[in-house]
Design a protein around this motif. Sequence first.
Motif: not given
Length: 168
Positions: A24-28, A49-52, A40-47
Motif C-alpha cells: 500500500a505504501v508508495r514510497a518511504a 526521492h521524487r516524492h519527498f 528514500a525508496a519507492g515500491r516496485e523500484g520507483e525512485d
Amino acid sequence: MSPATEQWEEVLRSRFALGEGPPAVRAAAAFSAESGFFAAAGREGEDGHRHFHAPTGPEGRPPGTATPEPPYLAELEALWTDGEESGRTLRLAETAWHRESLERITDAVTGTDLDLVLLRDGARSMWAVRTRRGICVFALVDGDTAAHSDEARSLTLDFDSFLVGQGY
C-alpha cells in the motif's frame, strides 16, 4: 551517495520486497535535521526521492531564504507542535500536506518517545514519525483506505524502530 545512504535505501527496498502483493505504501523516506532526506525508496523500484524533495531556488536553497540549511525545516518543526490542526502544512515535491493528527507514543520495542503525524493531500495520506534525536521517517500512501493507512503507519514505526536500534 554515502555508504550510509545506500544502506538505508537498501533496507527500505528490502522492506517493500517482503510484503505480499504490491504494498500500500508508495514510497518511504528517512530524514535527519542535519542532512535532509538521506534515504528514500519507492515500491516496485520507483525512485522514492521524487516524492519527498523540497522546493528550492536556483541557489539550491528554499526561495526567500539566505542559508542553505535543509529546506522546509521550519515547516517540519511546526508539524510536531501541539495546537490547532489546521494551518500545519508541509510542502514536499510541490504538494502541500496538511496535518490531520498528532500522537505522542512510546515505541514498544525501543522505549523511545515518538511523535507520530498523519498528513493528508486529498485522497492520499502520509505518516511521519520523529524520534527525539531528530530522525524522521515518512511513508506515503496513494489510496485512502483504513487498511492502507494502517500498513503505512506500521511500516513507519517499524523502520523508525530499526533506525533507533541502529543508534540513530
